[in-house]
Design an enzyme around this catalytic site. Structure first.
Site, PDB file in Angstrom:
ATOM      1  N   HIS A  18      79.570  26.591  56.350  1.00 34.05           N
ATOM      2  CA  HIS A  18      80.295  25.577  57.095  1.00 34.05           C
ATOM      3  C   HIS A  18      80.811  26.061  58.573  1.00 34.05           C
ATOM      4  O   HIS A  18      81.731  26.893  58.172  1.00 34.05           O
ATOM      5  CB  HIS A  18      81.066  24.453  56.268  1.00 34.05           C
ATOM      6  CG  HIS A  18      81.642  23.407  56.943  1.00 34.05           C
ATOM      7  ND1 HIS A  18      81.398  22.261  56.965  1.00 34.05           N
ATOM      8  CD2 HIS A  18      82.900  23.310  57.436  1.00 34.05           C
ATOM      9  CE1 HIS A  18      81.796  21.298  57.473  1.00 34.05           C
ATOM     10  NE2 HIS A  18      83.155  21.882  57.848  1.00 34.05           N
ATOM     11  N   SER A  58      83.715  27.489  54.548  1.00 31.76           N
ATOM     12  CA  SER A  58      84.074  27.271  55.914  1.00 31.76           C
ATOM     13  C   SER A  58      84.488  28.499  56.578  1.00 31.76           C
ATOM     14  O   SER A  58      85.475  29.146  56.180  1.00 31.76           O
ATOM     15  CB  SER A  58      85.206  26.083  55.906  1.00 31.76           C
ATOM     16  OG  SER A  58      85.560  26.304  57.467  1.00 31.76           O
ATOM     17  N   ASP A  72      85.704  17.388  52.976  1.00 34.60           N
ATOM     18  CA  ASP A  72      86.101  18.791  53.819  1.00 34.60           C
ATOM     19  C   ASP A  72      87.519  18.475  53.714  1.00 34.60           C
ATOM     20  O   ASP A  72      87.988  17.487  54.530  1.00 34.60           O
ATOM     21  CB  ASP A  72      85.248  18.686  55.047  1.00 34.60           C
ATOM     22  CG  ASP A  72      85.777  19.803  56.140  1.00 34.60           C
ATOM     23  OD1 ASP A  72      86.442  20.840  55.532  1.00 34.60           O
ATOM     24  OD2 ASP A  72      85.284  19.752  57.089  1.00 34.60           O
ATOM     25  N   MET A 123      83.677  18.900  65.637  1.00 36.83           N
ATOM     26  CA  MET A 123      84.837  18.276  65.900  1.00 36.83           C
ATOM     27  C   MET A 123      85.156  18.335  67.654  1.00 36.83           C
ATOM     28  O   MET A 123      85.904  18.957  68.163  1.00 36.83           O
ATOM     29  CB  MET A 123      86.106  18.773  65.331  1.00 36.83           C
ATOM     30  CG  MET A 123      85.997  18.547  63.766  1.00 36.83           C
ATOM     31  SD  MET A 123      86.894  19.735  62.659  1.00 36.83           S
ATOM     32  CE  MET A 123      85.789  20.882  62.338  1.00 36.83           C
ATOM     33  N   HIS A 183      79.703  21.270  61.781  1.00 32.34           N
ATOM     34  CA  HIS A 183      80.714  20.127  61.843  1.00 32.34           C
ATOM     35  C   HIS A 183      81.411  20.056  63.227  1.00 32.34           C
ATOM     36  O   HIS A 183      82.129  21.166  63.496  1.00 32.34           O
ATOM     37  CB  HIS A 183      81.709  20.591  60.561  1.00 32.34           C
ATOM     38  CG  HIS A 183      82.667  19.481  60.839  1.00 32.34           C
ATOM     39  ND1 HIS A 183      83.975  19.415  59.868  1.00 32.34           N
ATOM     40  CD2 HIS A 183      82.828  18.165  61.199  1.00 32.34           C
ATOM     41  CE1 HIS A 183      84.840  18.475  60.247  1.00 32.34           C
ATOM     42  NE2 HIS A 183      84.193  17.592  60.936  1.00 32.34           N
ATOM     43  N   MET A 203      86.504  13.317  55.686  1.00 31.69           N
ATOM     44  CA  MET A 203      87.597  14.317  55.795  1.00 31.69           C
ATOM     45  C   MET A 203      88.675  14.096  54.747  1.00 31.69           C
ATOM     46  O   MET A 203      89.065  12.965  54.668  1.00 31.69           O
ATOM     47  CB  MET A 203      88.040  14.259  57.262  1.00 31.69           C
ATOM     48  CG  MET A 203      87.094  14.539  58.300  1.00 31.69           C
ATOM     49  SD  MET A 203      86.772  16.169  58.094  1.00 31.69           S
ATOM     50  CE  MET A 203      88.115  17.186  58.102  1.00 31.69           C
ATOM     51  N   ASP A 214      82.739  25.273  61.857  1.00 25.43           N
ATOM     52  CA  ASP A 214      83.653  24.314  62.450  1.00 25.43           C
ATOM     53  C   ASP A 214      83.513  24.547  63.916  1.00 25.43           C
ATOM     54  O   ASP A 214      84.335  25.584  64.530  1.00 25.43           O
ATOM     55  CB  ASP A 214      85.089  24.373  61.733  1.00 25.43           C
ATOM     56  CG  ASP A 214      85.066  23.786  60.316  1.00 25.43           C
ATOM     57  OD1 ASP A 214      84.867  22.542  60.323  1.00 25.43           O
ATOM     58  OD2 ASP A 214      85.657  24.426  59.341  1.00 25.43           O
ATOM     59  N   MET A 229      85.222  23.166  67.275  1.00 24.04           N
ATOM     60  CA  MET A 229      86.219  22.491  67.937  1.00 24.04           C
ATOM     61  C   MET A 229      86.549  22.518  69.351  1.00 24.04           C
ATOM     62  O   MET A 229      86.402  23.941  69.790  1.00 24.04           O
ATOM     63  CB  MET A 229      87.562  22.743  67.182  1.00 24.04           C
ATOM     64  CG  MET A 229      87.505  22.686  65.481  1.00 24.04           C
ATOM     65  SD  MET A 229      89.191  23.110  64.856  1.00 24.04           S
ATOM     66  CE  MET A 229      88.818  23.238  63.137  1.00 24.04           C
TER      67      MET A 229
HETATM   68  C1  DX5 Z   1      89.226  21.321  59.221  1.00 25.64           C
HETATM   69  C2  DX5 Z   1      88.005  21.844  59.068  1.00 25.64           C
HETATM   70  C3  DX5 Z   1      87.762  22.446  57.650  1.00 25.64           C
HETATM   71  C4  DX5 Z   1      88.471  23.403  57.262  1.00 25.64           C
HETATM   72  C5  DX5 Z   1      88.759  23.202  55.675  1.00 25.64           C
HETATM   73  O1  DX5 Z   1      89.411  20.231  60.356  1.00 25.64           O
HETATM   74  O2  DX5 Z   1      86.980  20.666  59.221  1.00 25.64           O
HETATM   75  O3  DX5 Z   1      86.179  22.671  57.258  1.00 25.64           O
HETATM   76  O4  DX5 Z   1      88.004  24.728  57.363  1.00 25.64           O
HETATM   77  O5  DX5 Z   1      89.713  24.255  55.553  1.00 25.64           O
HETATM   78  P1  DX5 Z   1      90.415  24.293  54.041  1.00 25.64           P
HETATM   79  O6  DX5 Z   1      89.306  24.271  53.132  1.00 25.64           O
HETATM   80  O7  DX5 Z   1      91.168  25.558  54.000  1.00 25.64           O
HETATM   81  O8  DX5 Z   1      91.103  23.051  54.089  1.00 25.64           O
HETATM   82 ZN    ZN Z   2      84.902  21.296  58.854  1.00 25.37          ZN
END
Ligand code: DX5
Ligand code: ZN
Length: 228
Positions: free
Chosen positions: A31, A8, A173, A66, A64, A135, A33, A35
């Protein structure tokens, strides 16, 4: 299904994303993220940065999202070339229509579940999906502790996928690391997102290799994998 390791980039240096993508060569996917400060209390990046990343790396992108209203925003990620687009079940208004749209645009369609969202209500939707994301932290931040209480949901989800005999990948994740990846694999996960456990290490590519070895070994002994 072979084990896949998806670093990620949330834990990477956002000012050096091209280099950070190169630093994990050998990973299956990057990956990404996304947000929006509404669905989760954090703000990261959007389509323009995904487009730039696509030019900077050959590794396919696992986006991903969010975000609120993925029905409106998710298709763009498929359109610009993300290989996999994950929307949240809690945010989608019409998940079947959205999954079909993502597939029509050429990407793999994936749906994520926050820790308090059960898989069972979505059983009939499984044929519409290429991947499920369970998650294992509350979404929003990297570096949180893995929630053991999600292991039964991973097991139940794997059972559902097997019962329907569907080629759906099962991603985990949040808090996935050397200390937790084996339990995830034993429970039924086959795609592993790791942020801090990869980018927090001196040699991120080596961290990917080590996580893969651990997950492969744990999968070999897992009851769900032996049955196949
Ligand atoms: C959190 C993200 C993850 C995050 C995971 O909401 O969706 O992808 O980057 O990070 P680690 O592996 O450090 O928990
Ligand atoms: Zn993620």
């Amino acid at each position: 299904m072979a084990v896949q390791i998806n670093p990620s980039i949330l834990s990477a240096d956002f000012a050096r994303l091209a280099d950070e993508a190169q630093a994990v060569r050998g990973a299956d996917w990057l990956h990404v993220d996304v947000m929006d400060n509404h669905f989760v209390p954090n703000l990261t990046l959007g389509v323009p940065i995904v487009e730039s990343l696509l030019k900077a790396t050959d590794t396919p992108l696992d986006c991903h999202l969010m975000i609120e209203d993925p029905d409106r925003w998710a298709p763009q990620y498929a359109e610009v070339g993300a290989g996999s687009v994950t929307f949240h079940a809690e945010a989608a208004h019409a998940p079947v229509r959205l999954a079909r749209e993502i597939r029509r645009l050429g990407a793999r369609a994936s749906m994520a579940l926050k820790p308090a969202t059960p898989i069972e209500p979505f059983e009939d939707l499984l044929p519409e999906l290429d991947m499920l994301l369970i998650m294992t932290v509350e979404p929003g931040f990297g570096g949180q502790s893995f929630l053991d209480i999600m292991l039964p949901k991973i097991r139940r989800t794997r059972e559902l996928i097997s019962r329907h005999n569907l080629p759906i990948w099962l991603q985990v994740d949040g808090g996935v690391s050397a200390a937790t990846i084996e339990r995830c694999a034993e429970a039924g996960a086959d795609v592993f997102v790791a942020g801090s456990a990869v980018y927090g290490m001196d040699d991120p590519a080596e961290a990917v290799r080590a996580l893969r070895t651990q997950a492969e070994r744990a999968t070999l002994g897992a009851p769900w994998a032996c049955a196949h």
